[in-house]
Scaffold this active site. Sequence first.
Site, PDB file in Angstrom:
ATOM      1  N   GLN A 107       0.855  -1.192   0.000  1.00  0.00           N
ATOM      2  CA  GLN A 107       0.000   0.000   0.000  1.00  0.00           C
ATOM      3  C   GLN A 107       0.894   1.246   0.000  1.00  0.00           C
ATOM      4  OE1 GLN A 107      -1.880   0.715   3.723  1.00  0.00           O
ATOM      5  NE2 GLN A 107      -3.675   1.661   2.832  1.00  0.00           N
ATOM      6  N   SER A 110       1.123   6.338   2.687  1.00  0.00           N
ATOM      7  CA  SER A 110       1.792   7.285   3.591  1.00  0.00           C
ATOM      8  C   SER A 110       3.031   7.903   2.932  1.00  0.00           C
ATOM      9  CB  SER A 110       2.236   6.581   4.872  1.00  0.00           C
ATOM     10  OG  SER A 110       1.142   5.997   5.506  1.00  0.00           O
ATOM     11  N   SER A 142       4.712  -1.374   4.060  1.00  0.00           N
ATOM     12  CA  SER A 142       4.896  -2.777   4.461  1.00  0.00           C
ATOM     13  C   SER A 142       4.917  -3.661   3.214  1.00  0.00           C
ATOM     14  CB  SER A 142       3.742  -3.229   5.364  1.00  0.00           C
ATOM     15  OG  SER A 142       3.539  -2.328   6.420  1.00  0.00           O
ATOM     16  N   GLU A 225      -9.300  -1.544   5.729  1.00  0.00           N
ATOM     17  CA  GLU A 225      -8.072  -1.724   6.514  1.00  0.00           C
ATOM     18  C   GLU A 225      -8.421  -1.770   7.995  1.00  0.00           C
ATOM     19  OE1 GLU A 225      -5.121   1.196   5.570  1.00  0.00           O
ATOM     20  OE2 GLU A 225      -3.770   0.575   7.155  1.00  0.00           O
ATOM     21  N   GLU A 373      -5.433   8.441  18.189  1.00  0.00           N
ATOM     22  CA  GLU A 373      -6.032   9.774  18.315  1.00  0.00           C
ATOM     23  C   GLU A 373      -6.964  10.051  17.127  1.00  0.00           C
ATOM     24  OE1 GLU A 373      -2.745   9.138  18.583  1.00  0.00           O
ATOM     25  OE2 GLU A 373      -2.494   9.438  20.746  1.00  0.00           O
TER      26      GLU A 373
HETATM   27  C1  LIG Z   1       3.002  -1.419  11.532  1.00  0.00           C
HETATM   28  C2  LIG Z   1       2.670  -0.325  10.556  1.00  0.00           C
HETATM   29  C3  LIG Z   1       2.501  -0.648   9.224  1.00  0.00           C
HETATM   30  C4  LIG Z   1       2.246   0.375   8.301  1.00  0.00           C
HETATM   31  N1  LIG Z   1       2.115   0.018   6.986  1.00  0.00           N
HETATM   32  C5  LIG Z   1       1.859   0.979   6.077  1.00  0.00           C
HETATM   33  C6  LIG Z   1       1.719   0.641   4.692  1.00  0.00           C
HETATM   34  O1  LIG Z   1       1.861  -0.524   4.299  1.00  0.00           O
HETATM   35  N2  LIG Z   1       1.462   1.609   3.805  1.00  0.00           N
HETATM   36  C7  LIG Z   1       1.302   2.914   4.190  1.00  0.00           C
HETATM   37  O2  LIG Z   1       1.023   3.733   3.328  1.00  0.00           O
HETATM   38  N3  LIG Z   1       1.457   3.293   5.486  1.00  0.00           N
HETATM   39  C8  LIG Z   1       1.733   2.351   6.440  1.00  0.00           C
HETATM   40  N4  LIG Z   1       1.900   2.704   7.758  1.00  0.00           N
HETATM   41  C9  LIG Z   1       1.888   4.124   8.119  1.00  0.00           C
HETATM   42  C10 LIG Z   1       0.666   4.556   8.911  1.00  0.00           C
HETATM   43  O3  LIG Z   1      -0.476   4.591   8.106  1.00  0.00           O
HETATM   44  C11 LIG Z   1       1.004   5.933   9.509  1.00  0.00           C
HETATM   45  O4  LIG Z   1       2.064   5.734  10.421  1.00  0.00           O
HETATM   46  C12 LIG Z   1      -0.161   6.522  10.220  1.00  0.00           C
HETATM   47  O5  LIG Z   1      -1.176   6.895   9.314  1.00  0.00           O
HETATM   48  C13 LIG Z   1       0.256   7.777  11.041  1.00  0.00           C
HETATM   49  O6  LIG Z   1       0.941   8.677  10.237  1.00  0.00           O
HETATM   50  P1  LIG Z   1       2.357   9.255  10.678  1.00  0.00           P
HETATM   51  O7  LIG Z   1       3.246   8.116  11.079  1.00  0.00           O
HETATM   52  O8  LIG Z   1       2.829  10.165   9.597  1.00  0.00           O
HETATM   53  O9  LIG Z   1       2.099  10.096  12.008  1.00  0.00           O
HETATM   54  P2  LIG Z   1       1.476  11.611  12.095  1.00  0.00           P
HETATM   55  O10 LIG Z   1       0.266  11.697  11.246  1.00  0.00           O
HETATM   56  O11 LIG Z   1       2.579  12.559  11.812  1.00  0.00           O
HETATM   57  O12 LIG Z   1       1.055  11.645  13.600  1.00  0.00           O
HETATM   58  C14 LIG Z   1       1.984  11.956  14.671  1.00  0.00           C
HETATM   59  C15 LIG Z   1       1.179  12.078  15.961  1.00  0.00           C
HETATM   60  O13 LIG Z   1       0.229  13.175  15.845  1.00  0.00           O
HETATM   61  C16 LIG Z   1      -1.086  12.722  16.128  1.00  0.00           C
HETATM   62  N5  LIG Z   1      -2.062  13.408  15.271  1.00  0.00           N
HETATM   63  C17 LIG Z   1      -1.935  13.649  13.939  1.00  0.00           C
HETATM   64  N6  LIG Z   1      -3.060  14.258  13.476  1.00  0.00           N
HETATM   65  C18 LIG Z   1      -3.899  14.373  14.525  1.00  0.00           C
HETATM   66  C19 LIG Z   1      -5.221  14.909  14.681  1.00  0.00           C
HETATM   67  N7  LIG Z   1      -5.887  15.433  13.644  1.00  0.00           N
HETATM   68  N8  LIG Z   1      -5.791  14.871  15.916  1.00  0.00           N
HETATM   69  C20 LIG Z   1      -5.120  14.337  16.967  1.00  0.00           C
HETATM   70  N9  LIG Z   1      -3.864  13.826  16.887  1.00  0.00           N
HETATM   71  C21 LIG Z   1      -3.269  13.834  15.673  1.00  0.00           C
HETATM   72  C22 LIG Z   1      -1.073  11.247  15.817  1.00  0.00           C
HETATM   73  O14 LIG Z   1      -2.090  10.559  16.536  1.00  0.00           O
HETATM   74  C23 LIG Z   1       0.332  10.843  16.269  1.00  0.00           C
HETATM   75  O15 LIG Z   1       0.343  10.596  17.647  1.00  0.00           O
HETATM   76  C24 LIG Z   1       2.166   1.728   8.709  1.00  0.00           C
HETATM   77  C25 LIG Z   1       2.347   2.047  10.066  1.00  0.00           C
HETATM   78  C26 LIG Z   1       2.602   1.032  10.977  1.00  0.00           C
HETATM   79  C27 LIG Z   1       2.819   1.399  12.414  1.00  0.00           C
END
Ligand SMILES: Cc1cc2nc3c(=O)[nH]c(=O)nc-3n(C[C@H](O)[C@H](O)[C@H](O)COP(=O)(O)OP(=O)(O)OC[C@H]3O[C@@H](n4cnc5c(N)ncnc54)[C@H](O)[C@@H]3O)c2cc1C
Length: 389
Positions: A107, A110, A142, A225, A373
């Site tokens: 996928q 991100s 992933s 998902e 969150e």
């Molecule tokens: C095990 C795992 C597998 C994954 N696999 C994939 C994959 O295959 N393909 C893919 O595309 N992505 C994948 N991801 C990524 C995942 O979708 C993102 O990590 C997730 O959407 C959060 O985005 P970020 O890491 O950029 O954190 P951010 O969005 O930067 O968030 C950082 C912090 O801010 C908080 N925050 C952000 N916005 C808000 C809001 N509006 N209100 C309150 N709090 C907020 C969040 O809760 C978090 O604590 C994977 C993640 C994990 C952990």
Amino acid sequence: MDLGLPGERYPARRAFRQWLVEHPDPTPHQLADAGYVAPHWPRPWGLGADPVDQLVIDDEMRRAGVRRPSNQIGIGWAGPTLIHAGTEAQKERYLRPLLAAEEIWCQLFSEPGAGSDLAGLSTRAERDGEEWVVSGQKVWTSFAHVASFGILLARTDPDAPKHKGISYFVCPMDAPGITIRPIVDMTGDHVFNEVFLDEVRLGPDLLVGEVNNGWSLAKVTLGNERVSLSAEGALWGQGPTAQDLVALVRRAGGISDRLLRQRLVAVWVEGEILRLMRLRTVSAAVLGREPGPEASVRKALADDHGQSVMEVAKDLSGAHGLIDTGPFESLVAARASTPSPTVDDGTPLWPSALWSYGYLFARALTIGGGTAEVQRDIIAERVLALPSS
Ligand SMILES: Cc1cc2nc3c(=O)[nH]c(=O)nc-3n(C[C@H](O)[C@H](O)[C@H](O)COP(=O)(O)OP(=O)(O)OC[C@H]3O[C@@H](n4cnc5c(N)ncnc54)[C@H](O)[C@@H]3O)c2cc1C
């Protein structure tokens, strides 16, 4: 209300048992051809199974020790989106190999600057004649290193409001211009990757749905998902359940520590609530309804629950719980062996690799597939009708 499953004479149960007599050691292709990989999908890929049939088939497979082919992103969320919006040619080309896990999917959503705020993504797809030319960077992808295809979101109209100018593509992962770099996580495992797209050319047959309508399909994918990630089992459907934990403790003769007993009962109760909630989401899915906010409710609860199960398991292991015996390879070996739990005599309750891995991996549960969150924001706005933040 009877929440148990129908018994021995139920037709779907008998049909599966009969099929198993004819296919005693079914291959992924046989399971896919018979519709048993995703029974609730429409024929010819599934069986058009109703909720009860789906759960009965799951039950029979569990009892017989038959494992479905492993292609989480393909079967869990790319497939349902292709069924929802793909052309007949796309369904014909991709669904069967996807179900048999002959072609693994990833996928490509991100990005370094777009996770929770996914619609802020900046990967561009520009038209060049019939083709699309895609450039940008994806992260946390992933299985990218083993995938044949990825579902890709890219911006096709940078001038449109951010939710309007995105399109949804199938991206062959061996296309020229793709570079995949591994990210090793804290369990020591390599599942994630960074993916760089440098002028990757995609033909018109790789666009899914309408140009600039990708966000509505992304919502279909993300809904599936959330459902898929809140399947039975404390680690997003993999790994043991709270019920498994209780069974192990029971076989070990119980626990004398009253606090640990209370914590164990608490996770068991949560596990049962989640199991019943799952019946609701499964019913909605098989009745053809797209997953709604209830998927967020269940995911929010299931992710915290997964962490609690792993914490209780670790604490039950006592000092042995401090020993980390390694990454994913050990987990696979541990799963294959039969744990011989004991508690009060000081020997490990289960292979520590499994629980060490699970304990570390469980941190990811409240991030991936939408953070804790963000799930709560969705529940606040769409379930409780609170004003948006
Ligand atoms: C095990 C795992 C597998 C994954 N696999 C994939 C994959 O295959 N393909 C893919 O595309 N992505 C994948 N991801 C990524 C995942 O979708 C993102 O990590 C997730 O959407 C959060 O985005 P970020 O890491 O950029 O954190 P951010 O969005 O930067 O968030 C950082 C912090 O801010 C908080 N925050 C952000 N916005 C808000 C809001 N509006 N209100 C309150 N709090 C907020 C969040 O809760 C978090 O604590 C994977 C993640 C994990 C952990």
